[in-house]
Design a protein around this motif. Structure first.
Motif, PDB file in Angstrom:
ATOM      1  N   ARG A  74       9.554  -8.346  -6.918  1.00  0.00           N
ATOM      2  CA  ARG A  74      10.725  -8.641  -7.915  1.00  0.00           C
ATOM      3  C   ARG A  74      11.877  -8.414  -7.236  1.00  0.00           C
ATOM      4  O   ARG A  74      12.272  -7.369  -6.629  1.00  0.00           O
ATOM      5  CB  ARG A  74      10.771  -7.950  -9.166  1.00  0.00           C
ATOM      6  CG  ARG A  74      11.682  -8.642 -10.188  1.00  0.00           C
ATOM      7  CD  ARG A  74      11.858  -7.815 -11.549  1.00  0.00           C
ATOM      8  NE  ARG A  74      11.890  -6.340 -11.516  1.00  0.00           N
ATOM      9  CZ  ARG A  74      11.149  -5.388 -12.172  1.00  0.00           C
ATOM     10  NH1 ARG A  74      10.181  -5.900 -13.076  1.00  0.00           N
ATOM     11  NH2 ARG A  74      11.614  -4.311 -12.056  1.00  0.00           N
ATOM     12  N   ASP A  75      12.726  -9.358  -6.896  1.00  0.00           N
ATOM     13  CA  ASP A  75      14.012  -9.372  -6.098  1.00  0.00           C
ATOM     14  C   ASP A  75      13.804  -8.505  -4.699  1.00  0.00           C
ATOM     15  O   ASP A  75      14.661  -8.172  -4.184  1.00  0.00           O
ATOM     16  CB  ASP A  75      15.113  -8.445  -6.966  1.00  0.00           C
ATOM     17  CG  ASP A  75      15.174  -9.089  -8.271  1.00  0.00           C
ATOM     18  OD1 ASP A  75      15.468 -10.211  -8.386  1.00  0.00           O
ATOM     19  OD2 ASP A  75      15.779  -8.171  -9.225  1.00  0.00           O
ATOM     20  N   GLY A  76      12.573  -9.278  -4.103  1.00  0.00           N
ATOM     21  CA  GLY A  76      12.613  -8.867  -2.818  1.00  0.00           C
ATOM     22  C   GLY A  76      11.822  -7.418  -2.512  1.00  0.00           C
ATOM     23  O   GLY A  76      11.818  -6.955  -1.468  1.00  0.00           O
ATOM     24  N   LEU A  77      11.584  -6.833  -3.769  1.00  0.00           N
ATOM     25  CA  LEU A  77      11.341  -5.358  -3.505  1.00  0.00           C
ATOM     26  C   LEU A  77       9.936  -5.103  -4.525  1.00  0.00           C
ATOM     27  O   LEU A  77       9.719  -5.814  -5.492  1.00  0.00           O
ATOM     28  CB  LEU A  77      12.148  -4.400  -4.169  1.00  0.00           C
ATOM     29  CG  LEU A  77      11.931  -2.977  -3.945  1.00  0.00           C
ATOM     30  CD1 LEU A  77      11.801  -2.737  -2.615  1.00  0.00           C
ATOM     31  CD2 LEU A  77      13.127  -2.230  -4.585  1.00  0.00           C
ATOM     32  N   MET A  78       8.884  -4.487  -4.012  1.00  0.00           N
ATOM     33  CA  MET A  78       7.645  -4.094  -4.749  1.00  0.00           C
ATOM     34  C   MET A  78       7.951  -3.206  -5.954  1.00  0.00           C
ATOM     35  O   MET A  78       8.740  -2.196  -5.687  1.00  0.00           O
ATOM     36  CB  MET A  78       6.563  -3.751  -3.596  1.00  0.00           C
ATOM     37  CG  MET A  78       5.407  -3.494  -4.344  1.00  0.00           C
ATOM     38  SD  MET A  78       4.495  -4.866  -5.181  1.00  0.00           S
ATOM     39  CE  MET A  78       4.217  -5.796  -3.631  1.00  0.00           C
ATOM     40  N   VAL A 103      -0.742   2.088  -3.385  1.00  0.00           N
ATOM     41  CA  VAL A 103       0.021   2.457  -1.941  1.00  0.00           C
ATOM     42  C   VAL A 103      -0.938   1.769  -1.102  1.00  0.00           C
ATOM     43  O   VAL A 103      -0.414   1.111  -0.080  1.00  0.00           O
ATOM     44  CB  VAL A 103      -0.029   3.883  -1.959  1.00  0.00           C
ATOM     45  CG1 VAL A 103       0.476   4.236  -0.474  1.00  0.00           C
ATOM     46  CG2 VAL A 103       1.055   4.405  -2.919  1.00  0.00           C
ATOM     47  N   ASP A 104      -2.147   1.740  -1.166  1.00  0.00           N
ATOM     48  CA  ASP A 104      -3.150   1.122   0.029  1.00  0.00           C
ATOM     49  C   ASP A 104      -2.859  -0.333  -0.005  1.00  0.00           C
ATOM     50  O   ASP A 104      -2.917  -0.837   1.050  1.00  0.00           O
ATOM     51  CB  ASP A 104      -4.666   1.442  -0.258  1.00  0.00           C
ATOM     52  CG  ASP A 104      -4.978   2.876  -0.055  1.00  0.00           C
ATOM     53  OD1 ASP A 104      -4.327   3.583   0.650  1.00  0.00           O
ATOM     54  OD2 ASP A 104      -6.078   3.236  -0.383  1.00  0.00           O
ATOM     55  N   ALA A 105      -2.896  -1.001  -1.036  1.00  0.00           N
ATOM     56  CA  ALA A 105      -2.733  -2.283  -1.191  1.00  0.00           C
ATOM     57  C   ALA A 105      -1.373  -2.705  -0.731  1.00  0.00           C
ATOM     58  O   ALA A 105      -1.082  -3.914  -0.082  1.00  0.00           O
ATOM     59  CB  ALA A 105      -2.672  -2.938  -2.718  1.00  0.00           C
ATOM     60  N   TRP A 106      -0.208  -1.944  -0.819  1.00  0.00           N
ATOM     61  CA  TRP A 106       1.185  -2.442  -0.610  1.00  0.00           C
ATOM     62  C   TRP A 106       1.177  -2.245   0.963  1.00  0.00           C
ATOM     63  O   TRP A 106       1.723  -3.045   1.663  1.00  0.00           O
ATOM     64  CB  TRP A 106       2.001  -1.176  -1.025  1.00  0.00           C
ATOM     65  CG  TRP A 106       2.230  -1.407  -2.628  1.00  0.00           C
ATOM     66  CD1 TRP A 106       1.959  -2.501  -3.417  1.00  0.00           C
ATOM     67  CD2 TRP A 106       2.857  -0.562  -3.500  1.00  0.00           C
ATOM     68  NE1 TRP A 106       2.098  -2.152  -4.697  1.00  0.00           N
ATOM     69  CE2 TRP A 106       2.567  -0.916  -4.721  1.00  0.00           C
ATOM     70  CE3 TRP A 106       3.284   0.880  -3.525  1.00  0.00           C
ATOM     71  CZ2 TRP A 106       3.031  -0.231  -5.911  1.00  0.00           C
ATOM     72  CZ3 TRP A 106       3.557   1.588  -4.377  1.00  0.00           C
ATOM     73  CH2 TRP A 106       3.509   1.130  -5.805  1.00  0.00           C
ATOM     74  N   ARG A 107       0.547  -1.211   1.373  1.00  0.00           N
ATOM     75  CA  ARG A 107       0.681  -0.846   2.877  1.00  0.00           C
ATOM     76  C   ARG A 107      -0.107  -2.031   3.660  1.00  0.00           C
ATOM     77  O   ARG A 107       0.390  -2.427   4.792  1.00  0.00           O
ATOM     78  CB  ARG A 107      -0.220   0.350   3.375  1.00  0.00           C
ATOM     79  CG  ARG A 107       0.691   1.572   3.099  1.00  0.00           C
ATOM     80  CD  ARG A 107       0.010   2.842   4.202  1.00  0.00           C
ATOM     81  NE  ARG A 107       0.989   4.031   4.028  1.00  0.00           N
ATOM     82  CZ  ARG A 107       0.683   5.026   3.211  1.00  0.00           C
ATOM     83  NH1 ARG A 107      -0.453   4.974   2.778  1.00  0.00           N
ATOM     84  NH2 ARG A 107       1.688   5.881   3.270  1.00  0.00           N
ATOM     85  N   ALA A 108      -1.220  -2.490   3.239  1.00  0.00           N
ATOM     86  CA  ALA A 108      -2.126  -3.392   3.717  1.00  0.00           C
ATOM     87  C   ALA A 108      -1.315  -4.943   3.567  1.00  0.00           C
ATOM     88  O   ALA A 108      -1.421  -5.839   4.556  1.00  0.00           O
ATOM     89  CB  ALA A 108      -3.325  -3.767   2.752  1.00  0.00           C
ATOM     90  N   ALA A 109      -0.403  -5.339   2.595  1.00  0.00           N
ATOM     91  CA  ALA A 109       0.658  -6.091   2.759  1.00  0.00           C
ATOM     92  C   ALA A 109       1.848  -6.074   3.566  1.00  0.00           C
ATOM     93  O   ALA A 109       2.794  -6.943   3.406  1.00  0.00           O
ATOM     94  CB  ALA A 109       0.677  -6.577   1.247  1.00  0.00           C
ATOM     95  N   GLY A 110       1.943  -5.003   4.015  1.00  0.00           N
ATOM     96  CA  GLY A 110       3.203  -4.687   4.979  1.00  0.00           C
ATOM     97  C   GLY A 110       4.407  -4.303   4.095  1.00  0.00           C
ATOM     98  O   GLY A 110       5.526  -4.257   4.658  1.00  0.00           O
ATOM     99  N   LEU A 153       7.039   3.889   2.059  1.00  0.00           N
ATOM    100  CA  LEU A 153       5.806   3.873   2.640  1.00  0.00           C
ATOM    101  C   LEU A 153       6.022   4.169   4.086  1.00  0.00           C
ATOM    102  O   LEU A 153       6.443   3.301   4.881  1.00  0.00           O
ATOM    103  CB  LEU A 153       5.096   2.906   2.188  1.00  0.00           C
ATOM    104  CG  LEU A 153       4.941   2.342   0.917  1.00  0.00           C
ATOM    105  CD1 LEU A 153       4.136   1.221   0.658  1.00  0.00           C
ATOM    106  CD2 LEU A 153       4.076   3.483   0.128  1.00  0.00           C
ATOM    107  N   GLY A 154       5.458   5.636   4.445  1.00  0.00           N
ATOM    108  CA  GLY A 154       5.270   5.794   5.853  1.00  0.00           C
ATOM    109  C   GLY A 154       3.946   6.524   6.229  1.00  0.00           C
ATOM    110  O   GLY A 154       3.148   6.509   5.376  1.00  0.00           O
ATOM    111  N   PRO A 155       3.709   6.769   7.401  1.00  0.00           N
ATOM    112  CA  PRO A 155       2.503   7.449   7.834  1.00  0.00           C
ATOM    113  C   PRO A 155       2.094   8.747   6.995  1.00  0.00           C
ATOM    114  O   PRO A 155       0.962   8.975   6.695  1.00  0.00           O
ATOM    115  CB  PRO A 155       2.430   7.481   9.214  1.00  0.00           C
ATOM    116  CG  PRO A 155       3.810   7.353   9.632  1.00  0.00           C
ATOM    117  CD  PRO A 155       4.568   6.572   8.561  1.00  0.00           C
TER     118      PRO A 155
END
Length: 158
Positions: A74-78, A103-110, A153-155
């Motif tokens: 939404r508005d360019g932000l997850m 979080v895993d899905a978000w990371r996979a989506a960049g 989200l970082g390593p």
């Protein structure tokens, strides 16, 4: 087990959502705001639309839905828009399992940043999110009676 919700899950999803919300809203907002027929119908319609979009994850334990999560951009932000655990399943790892799947899905989506809102009186949820790295949103720390949290989200995150 985590899986996508289907239309067949809608009754269980809507019931879990209503039951979970009652645990933190009761005594703080009028019951009609979370248990009234109009609100229950509105929430069910929202869940139906999210399920249709493929945007709802379910945690299944012993053959039944124990937790649910929904997110979307939404508005360019997850945004993590919902994460609820059946109260009978609290402290059993269901919320952590759902959060990790998101979080895993978000990371996979960049995705590099996510946002959520949590009811200001829901200290249990605030502690849950803080333990997973969510911090007050520096741009908008509040929205009415909700705190706004942000996760970078970082390593090292989850």
């Amino acid at each position: 087990m985590i899986r996508l919700a289907t239309a067949a899950d809608l009754d269980a999803v809507a019931t879990l959502h209503t039951e979970a919300r009652a645990t933190y809203y009761r005594g703080h907002v009028p019951d009609a705001d979370f248990l009234g027929p109009e609100e229950v119908a509105r929430a069910r319609a929202g869940w139906a639309a999210a399920v249709d979009r493929g945007a709802v994850l379910c945690s299944v334990r012993d053959g039944a839905i124990a937790g649910i999560a929904a997110y979307g951009e939404r508005d360019g932000l997850m945004h993590l828009t919902q994460l609820h655990v059946l109260p009978a399943r609290w402290r059993a790892g269901v919320g952590t399992e759902l959060h990790t799947a998101c979080v895993d899905a978000w990371r996979a989506a960049g995705v590099t940043t996510a946002r959520l809102e949590v009811f200001e009186r829901n200290e249990r949820a605030q502690a849950f999110y803080a333990a997973r790295g969510w911090l007050p949103d520096p741009e908008t720390p509040r929205d009415g009676n909700h705190l706004v949290l942000r996760l970078t989200l970082g390593p090292e995150t989850e």
